[in-house]
Design an enzyme around this catalytic site. Structure first.
Site, PDB file in Angstrom:
ATOM      1  CG  ASN A 214       5.896  24.679  56.155  1.00 37.92           C
ATOM      2  OD1 ASN A 214       5.682  23.571  56.603  1.00 37.92           O
ATOM      3  ND2 ASN A 214       7.112  25.095  55.799  1.00 37.92           N
ATOM      4  CG  ASP A 282      10.174  27.896  48.668  1.00 40.82           C
ATOM      5  OD1 ASP A 282      11.033  26.985  48.644  1.00 40.82           O
ATOM      6  OD2 ASP A 282       8.995  27.740  48.289  1.00 40.82           O
ATOM      7  CE  LYS A 292       5.567  41.748  70.846  1.00 42.01           C
ATOM      8  NZ  LYS A 292       4.688  41.838  71.985  1.00 42.01           N
ATOM      9  N   PRO A 309      18.645  28.895  51.137  1.00 40.92           N
ATOM     10  CG  PRO A 309      20.128  27.861  52.617  1.00 40.92           C
ATOM     11  CD  PRO A 309      19.192  29.031  52.483  1.00 40.92           C
ATOM     12  CG  ASP A 310      16.631  23.827  46.661  1.00 38.96           C
ATOM     13  OD1 ASP A 310      16.794  22.694  47.138  1.00 38.96           O
ATOM     14  OD2 ASP A 310      15.671  24.132  45.931  1.00 38.96           O
ATOM     15  CB  ILE A 311      18.432  21.473  51.856  1.00 39.03           C
ATOM     16  CG1 ILE A 311      18.514  22.653  52.834  1.00 39.03           C
ATOM     17  CG2 ILE A 311      19.135  20.250  52.431  1.00 39.03           C
ATOM     18  CD1 ILE A 311      17.566  22.594  53.990  1.00 39.03           C
ATOM     19  CG  PHE A 329       8.963  13.953  49.493  1.00 35.56           C
ATOM     20  CD1 PHE A 329      10.090  13.155  49.644  1.00 35.56           C
ATOM     21  CD2 PHE A 329       7.719  13.421  49.799  1.00 35.56           C
ATOM     22  CE1 PHE A 329       9.981  11.846  50.096  1.00 35.56           C
ATOM     23  CE2 PHE A 329       7.592  12.117  50.251  1.00 35.56           C
ATOM     24  CZ  PHE A 329       8.720  11.333  50.399  1.00 35.56           C
ATOM     25  CE  LYS A 343       8.838  21.417  42.785  1.00 39.09           C
ATOM     26  NZ  LYS A 343       7.750  21.464  43.753  1.00 39.09           N
ATOM     27  CE  LYS A 347      13.558  21.881  44.301  1.00 43.78           C
ATOM     28  NZ  LYS A 347      13.477  22.547  45.589  1.00 43.78           N
TER      29      LYS A 347
HETATM   30  N1  CTP Z   1      13.691  21.744  49.326  1.00 41.40           N
HETATM   31  C1  CTP Z   1      14.908  21.943  49.955  1.00 41.40           C
HETATM   32  N2  CTP Z   1      15.305  23.215  50.258  1.00 41.40           N
HETATM   33  C2  CTP Z   1      14.553  24.286  49.932  1.00 41.40           C
HETATM   34  C3  CTP Z   1      13.309  24.090  49.283  1.00 41.40           C
HETATM   35  C4  CTP Z   1      12.913  22.810  49.011  1.00 41.40           C
HETATM   36  O1  CTP Z   1      15.602  20.965  50.260  1.00 41.40           O
HETATM   37  N3  CTP Z   1      14.967  25.487  50.224  1.00 41.40           N
HETATM   38  C5  CTP Z   1      13.309  20.385  48.956  1.00 41.40           C
HETATM   39  C6  CTP Z   1      12.149  19.824  49.717  1.00 41.40           C
HETATM   40  O2  CTP Z   1      12.574  19.126  50.852  1.00 41.40           O
HETATM   41  C7  CTP Z   1      11.533  18.898  48.684  1.00 41.40           C
HETATM   42  C8  CTP Z   1      11.832  19.535  47.362  1.00 41.40           C
HETATM   43  O3  CTP Z   1      12.906  20.434  47.626  1.00 41.40           O
HETATM   44  O4  CTP Z   1      12.218  17.653  48.673  1.00 41.40           O
HETATM   45  C9  CTP Z   1      10.676  20.277  46.729  1.00 41.40           C
HETATM   46  O5  CTP Z   1      10.338  21.385  47.425  1.00 41.40           O
HETATM   47  P1  CTP Z   1       9.306  22.501  46.866  1.00 41.40           P
HETATM   48  O6  CTP Z   1       9.196  23.512  47.942  1.00 41.40           O
HETATM   49  O7  CTP Z   1       8.066  21.830  46.401  1.00 41.40           O
HETATM   50  O8  CTP Z   1      10.061  23.007  45.609  1.00 41.40           O
HETATM   51  P2  CTP Z   1      10.240  24.444  45.063  1.00 41.40           P
HETATM   52  O9  CTP Z   1      11.544  24.422  44.393  1.00 41.40           O
HETATM   53  O10 CTP Z   1      10.027  25.413  46.146  1.00 41.40           O
HETATM   54  O11 CTP Z   1       9.122  24.556  43.967  1.00 41.40           O
HETATM   55  P3  CTP Z   1       7.682  25.267  43.950  1.00 41.40           P
HETATM   56  O12 CTP Z   1       7.659  26.274  45.070  1.00 41.40           O
HETATM   57  O13 CTP Z   1       7.632  25.824  42.618  1.00 41.40           O
HETATM   58  O14 CTP Z   1       6.689  24.168  44.166  1.00 41.40           O
END
Ligand code: CTP
Length: 402
Positions: A214, A282, A292, A309-311, A329, A343, A347
């Site tokens: 991104n 995500d 390739k 994974p969501d860190i 953030f 959020k 989270k």
């Molecule tokens: N984040 C993270 N790990 C992920 C996705 C997000 O640590 N896999 C953290 C980002 O660093 C940020 C926060 O989560 O601090 C918000 O990320 P965002 O992508 O906006 O949240 P989402 O849960 O993906 O929500 P949405 O896509 O609905 O906006």
């Protein structure tokens, strides 16, 4: 990740052969070496051996059409993180001290805005001559760093100072400079505290040459890491691929994927503070092709995605190792505060710093307009420089932990 680069000027002296061993040590450590060989230097080592060890071409002439066409002397002087002169002969030192620019090596030294490290090598009488003493003093005053010379027997049969430092010693001096200044003494309201900051995008491989990523520049996360360090905090910055330099006094761990980012964060625990600024992908491709993907006759290949994974959520999970303050953030384009509140709940973090990325120039730009969403309510900050946002946030975090 981003390779460190040395521009190595090899002057004319018997010690020039040691520049070959120095080049080998640097390459082995993953440092790119771009050699400039003076005409005198070429009397002692061949361009071919230097080029083979450096795995780059050798530059030697100021007025060469091919050299200037491929990389002009100004570009050469800017293309490195550090300029090293080894051996730095009495002649090269004199030219550099007086700003002479009659050949490629001296022109490059005059044109560079990068730090310079010299490893002098000359006969002991030349080293002790008042002219060399003067040049040395001028160069030091100009900010040039020196390694050696050593004392010992010389090729000319004399004994004394003037022998070039050993390649290993020059190598260590280079690596110390490339690593940047030592972390500052820990003073300030966050002294003794540890923080983990994630920053930048992640890159999720599709096959060996393609990936999903991104537009995150990493600027806001880097600025926060720097601001926390300035308050005395011991900071581990876990960064996805960015074009940014590691801020002074911050330990940077470079990663590519979300899974690597999570592992690096977990390895950096325990921490008092975690600030997740990274724009983590995500999803990632379910399968990373070992080779390739080729264009076939069946049209575009389907790319199945799986969730990363969501860190932030992982670091926020209650438990004995949870940092005291976890900050996330939220980059939103609409309903910024409502989404940020949601959020915060989802989270499990303590604060959400919400920013409106629909405002032109926020992504990749230098300014940010944020709202701080906590369990207690919402605080709106005016649009200001990302460095200012970082400084205010760091101060607020320090207050929270005090
Ligand atoms: N984040 C993270 N790990 C992920 C996705 C997000 O640590 N896999 C953290 C980002 O660093 C940020 C926060 O989560 O601090 C918000 O990320 P965002 O992508 O906006 O949240 P989402 O849960 O993906 O929500 P949405 O896509 O609905 O906006």
């Amino acid at each position: 990740m981003s390779e460190q680069r040395v521009l190595l000027i090899v002057g004319g002296g018997i010690a020039a052969y040691k520049a070959l061993e120095l080049t080998r040590l640097l390459r082995k450590a993953g440092v790119a070496v771009r050699p400039i060989l003076t005409a005198a230097g070429a009397q002692f080592v061949t361009p071919l051996s230097l080029s083979a060890l450096a795995e780059d071409r050798v530059y030697s002439e100021l007025f060469s059409l091919t050299d200037e066409a491929e990389m002009g002397h100004i570009e050469l002087s800017r293309s490195a993180d550090l300029v090293v002169v080894a051996p730095a002969t009495a002649d090269l030192m004199a030219k550099a001290a007086n700003g002479l620019a009659g050949d490629l090596a001296s022109t490059t030294l005059l044109a560079t805005d990068k730090p310079v490290l010299m490893a002098p090598a000359m006969n002991v009488r030349m080293w002790e001559h008042p002219a060399t003493r003067r040049n040395l003093a001028v160069l030091k005053a100009d900010g040039v760093a020196f390694v050696g010379p050593d004392e010992g027997a010389m090729a000319c049969g004399e004994f004394g100072f003037g022998r070039m430092a050993e390649p290993q010693a020059i190598f260590e001096a280079i690596m110390a400079r490339l690593a940047g200044p030592a972390p500052r003494p820990q003073l300030g309201p966050l002294a003794g505290r540890r923080a983990i900051v994630t920053a930048g995008p992640t890159a999720e491989p599709i096959d060996p040459v393609r990936y999903l990523t991104n537009r995150s520049s990493g600027k806001q996360g880097y600025a926060i890491a720097e601001a926390l360090a300035a308050l005395g905090c011991e900071v581990t910055l876990v960064s996805g691929p960015t074009a940014l330099r590691a801020p002074a006094g911050v330990r940077r761990v470079e990663v590519e994927t979300a899974r690597q980012m999570l592992a690096a964060c977990q390895a950096a625990l325990p921490a008092d503070l975690a600030v997740c600024v990274a724009a983590v992908a995500d999803w990632r491709p379910a399968q990373e092709g070992a080779v390739k993907i080729k264009k076939g006759t069946d049209g575009p290949p389907p790319i199945a995605l799986v969730e990363n994974p969501d860190i932030l959520a992982t670091l926020s999970a209650p438990g004995p190792g949870r940092p005291r303050l976890v900050v996330g953030f939220a980059a939103e384009t609409n309903d910024v505060e409502a989404y940020a509140q949601a959020k915060l709940q989802r989270k499990g973090c303590d604060w959400i710093v919400a920013n409106d990325v629909s405002i032109e120039g926020t992504m990749g730009g230098d300014d940010n307009a944020v709202s701080i969403v906590t369990g207690q309510g919402v605080e709106r900050w005016d649009r200001t420089a990302k460095s200012e946002v970082a400084a205010r946030l760091a101060a607020r975090m320090a207050q929270e932990l005090s």
